[in-house]
Design a protein around this motif. Structure first.
Motif, PDB file in Angstrom:
ATOM      1  N   ALA A  36      -8.705  27.001  53.155  1.00  0.00           N
ATOM      2  CA  ALA A  36      -8.644  28.022  52.111  1.00  0.00           C
ATOM      3  C   ALA A  36      -8.458  27.307  50.783  1.00  0.00           C
ATOM      4  O   ALA A  36      -7.792  26.270  50.715  1.00  0.00           O
ATOM      5  CB  ALA A  36      -7.488  28.979  52.362  1.00  0.00           C
ATOM      6  N   ALA A  37      -9.036  27.844  49.746  1.00  0.00           N
ATOM      7  CA  ALA A  37      -8.887  27.263  48.414  1.00  0.00           C
ATOM      8  C   ALA A  37      -7.510  27.600  47.862  1.00  0.00           C
ATOM      9  O   ALA A  37      -7.023  28.722  48.009  1.00  0.00           O
ATOM     10  CB  ALA A  37      -9.970  27.794  47.484  1.00  0.00           C
ATOM     11  N   VAL A  51      -8.774  22.170  48.112  1.00  0.00           N
ATOM     12  CA  VAL A  51      -9.187  22.569  49.459  1.00  0.00           C
ATOM     13  C   VAL A  51      -8.801  21.423  50.384  1.00  0.00           C
ATOM     14  O   VAL A  51      -9.197  20.280  50.150  1.00  0.00           O
ATOM     15  CB  VAL A  51     -10.705  22.826  49.554  1.00  0.00           C
ATOM     16  CG1 VAL A  51     -11.094  23.229  50.969  1.00  0.00           C
ATOM     17  CG2 VAL A  51     -11.142  23.901  48.560  1.00  0.00           C
ATOM     18  N   HIS A  72     -15.894  22.961  43.011  1.00  0.00           N
ATOM     19  CA  HIS A  72     -16.581  23.572  44.149  1.00  0.00           C
ATOM     20  C   HIS A  72     -16.570  22.590  45.317  1.00  0.00           C
ATOM     21  O   HIS A  72     -16.712  21.381  45.122  1.00  0.00           O
ATOM     22  CB  HIS A  72     -18.026  23.915  43.785  1.00  0.00           C
ATOM     23  CG  HIS A  72     -18.780  24.562  44.903  1.00  0.00           C
ATOM     24  ND1 HIS A  72     -18.633  25.889  45.221  1.00  0.00           N
ATOM     25  CD2 HIS A  72     -19.662  24.056  45.798  1.00  0.00           C
ATOM     26  CE1 HIS A  72     -19.406  26.172  46.250  1.00  0.00           C
ATOM     27  NE2 HIS A  72     -20.040  25.072  46.632  1.00  0.00           N
ATOM     28  N   ARG A  92     -18.830  26.726  55.094  1.00  0.00           N
ATOM     29  CA  ARG A  92     -18.028  27.565  54.203  1.00  0.00           C
ATOM     30  C   ARG A  92     -17.984  26.908  52.830  1.00  0.00           C
ATOM     31  O   ARG A  92     -17.877  25.696  52.729  1.00  0.00           O
ATOM     32  CB  ARG A  92     -16.608  27.729  54.735  1.00  0.00           C
ATOM     33  CG  ARG A  92     -16.552  28.511  56.026  1.00  0.00           C
ATOM     34  CD  ARG A  92     -15.141  28.648  56.513  1.00  0.00           C
ATOM     35  NE  ARG A  92     -15.148  29.401  57.760  1.00  0.00           N
ATOM     36  CZ  ARG A  92     -14.167  30.196  58.137  1.00  0.00           C
ATOM     37  NH1 ARG A  92     -13.106  30.336  57.406  1.00  0.00           N
ATOM     38  NH2 ARG A  92     -14.263  30.858  59.275  1.00  0.00           N
ATOM     39  N   SER A  93     -18.040  27.729  51.792  1.00  0.00           N
ATOM     40  CA  SER A  93     -17.983  27.224  50.415  1.00  0.00           C
ATOM     41  C   SER A  93     -16.753  27.770  49.715  1.00  0.00           C
ATOM     42  O   SER A  93     -16.336  28.905  49.972  1.00  0.00           O
ATOM     43  CB  SER A  93     -19.239  27.639  49.644  1.00  0.00           C
ATOM     44  OG  SER A  93     -20.360  26.969  50.159  1.00  0.00           O
ATOM     45  N   PHE A  94     -16.232  26.956  48.824  1.00  0.00           N
ATOM     46  CA  PHE A  94     -15.003  27.317  48.121  1.00  0.00           C
ATOM     47  C   PHE A  94     -15.118  26.970  46.644  1.00  0.00           C
ATOM     48  O   PHE A  94     -15.586  25.893  46.281  1.00  0.00           O
ATOM     49  CB  PHE A  94     -13.802  26.555  48.699  1.00  0.00           C
ATOM     50  CG  PHE A  94     -13.603  26.804  50.159  1.00  0.00           C
ATOM     51  CD1 PHE A  94     -12.871  27.885  50.602  1.00  0.00           C
ATOM     52  CD2 PHE A  94     -14.165  25.949  51.094  1.00  0.00           C
ATOM     53  CE1 PHE A  94     -12.697  28.125  51.958  1.00  0.00           C
ATOM     54  CE2 PHE A  94     -13.988  26.166  52.448  1.00  0.00           C
ATOM     55  CZ  PHE A  94     -13.260  27.257  52.873  1.00  0.00           C
ATOM     56  N   ASP A  95     -14.696  27.882  45.808  1.00  0.00           N
ATOM     57  CA  ASP A  95     -14.530  27.631  44.383  1.00  0.00           C
ATOM     58  C   ASP A  95     -13.035  27.663  44.113  1.00  0.00           C
ATOM     59  O   ASP A  95     -12.323  28.550  44.598  1.00  0.00           O
ATOM     60  CB  ASP A  95     -15.236  28.706  43.553  1.00  0.00           C
ATOM     61  CG  ASP A  95     -16.743  28.612  43.696  1.00  0.00           C
ATOM     62  OD1 ASP A  95     -17.276  27.490  43.568  1.00  0.00           O
ATOM     63  OD2 ASP A  95     -17.388  29.653  43.931  1.00  0.00           O
ATOM     64  N   TRP A  96     -12.576  26.687  43.369  1.00  0.00           N
ATOM     65  CA  TRP A  96     -11.154  26.634  43.035  1.00  0.00           C
ATOM     66  C   TRP A  96     -11.003  26.049  41.639  1.00  0.00           C
ATOM     67  O   TRP A  96     -11.956  25.508  41.077  1.00  0.00           O
ATOM     68  CB  TRP A  96     -10.370  25.844  44.083  1.00  0.00           C
ATOM     69  CG  TRP A  96     -10.754  24.398  44.219  1.00  0.00           C
ATOM     70  CD1 TRP A  96     -11.830  23.893  44.894  1.00  0.00           C
ATOM     71  CD2 TRP A  96     -10.068  23.284  43.669  1.00  0.00           C
ATOM     72  NE1 TRP A  96     -11.850  22.533  44.797  1.00  0.00           N
ATOM     73  CE2 TRP A  96     -10.779  22.131  44.053  1.00  0.00           C
ATOM     74  CE3 TRP A  96      -8.927  23.134  42.900  1.00  0.00           C
ATOM     75  CZ2 TRP A  96     -10.374  20.842  43.677  1.00  0.00           C
ATOM     76  CZ3 TRP A  96      -8.515  21.869  42.536  1.00  0.00           C
ATOM     77  CH2 TRP A  96      -9.224  20.743  42.923  1.00  0.00           C
TER      78      TRP A  96
END
Length: 180
Positions: A36-37, A51, A72, A92-96
């Motif tokens: 999870a971000a 992440v 990202h 899965r992709s994450f922006d933080w």
């Protein structure tokens, strides 16, 4: 899952008031932790994890950073693993992000005679991790100035403005009295 409680910390100028429990979870072989971000990160001058990485998946992008900004990261589950929550997507992709830390700018005001040059000294506070105005990346000091067409002998309320820094945002304190 196991409940854990930290203990035994010490520091010369601090005392530990409360130890908060946490939980460590050991997954069965072949189960990947669901990343999870991180949320609510603010610039500290130190590297922060956006992440978490794992040997159960490959990562492309930025998982850790120091500077304020948007990041990202994409993770791809390795063969032989499945997500611990049972979900089936492999990628899965994450922006933080890391938000800028706040600096406070305050002009204390001054009195000067006609023909004298004021100092316009602005006090800036809130730097983190030992940074200063000389070492903060992209730092431009906030300024104050008299309004156009000012009248000598009157009081003016001047607010600092126009400060900038790569990893900081500015909070400009309420104006203080300035007599010209």
């Amino acid at each position: 899952s196991y409940k854990v409680v930290p203990e035994g910390g010490s520091a010369a100028n601090y005392r530990f008031i409360e130890y908060l429990p946490g939980t460590v979870t050991v997954l069965p072989q072949g189960k990947a932790p669901v990343p999870a971000a991180a949320e609510g990160l603010v610039y500290t001058g130190k590297e922060q994890v956006g992440v978490p990485e794992s040997t159960a998946y490959t990562s492309v992008g930025t998982s850790k950073a120091t500077a304020a900004g948007d990041y990202h990261m994409t993770v791809t589950l390795k063969d032989g693993f499945e997500w611990a929550d049972g979900s089936t997507e492999k990628v899965r992709s994450f922006d933080w992000s890391i938000a800028k830390a706040p600096l406070t700018a305050l002009y204390h005001g001054e009195t000067f005679a006609t023909g004298e040059t004021p100092e316009y000294k602005v006090e800036v506070s809130g730097f983190v991790n030992g940074e200063t105005s000389e070492t903060a990346a992209g730092y431009v000091a906030p300024t104050v100035k008299l309004p156009d067409g000012y009248t000598p002998g009157r009081r003016y309320y001047l607010t600092p403005s126009d400060g900038a820094a790569d990893n900081y945002s500015f909070i400009y304190k309420e104006p203080t009295t300035f007599t010209a």
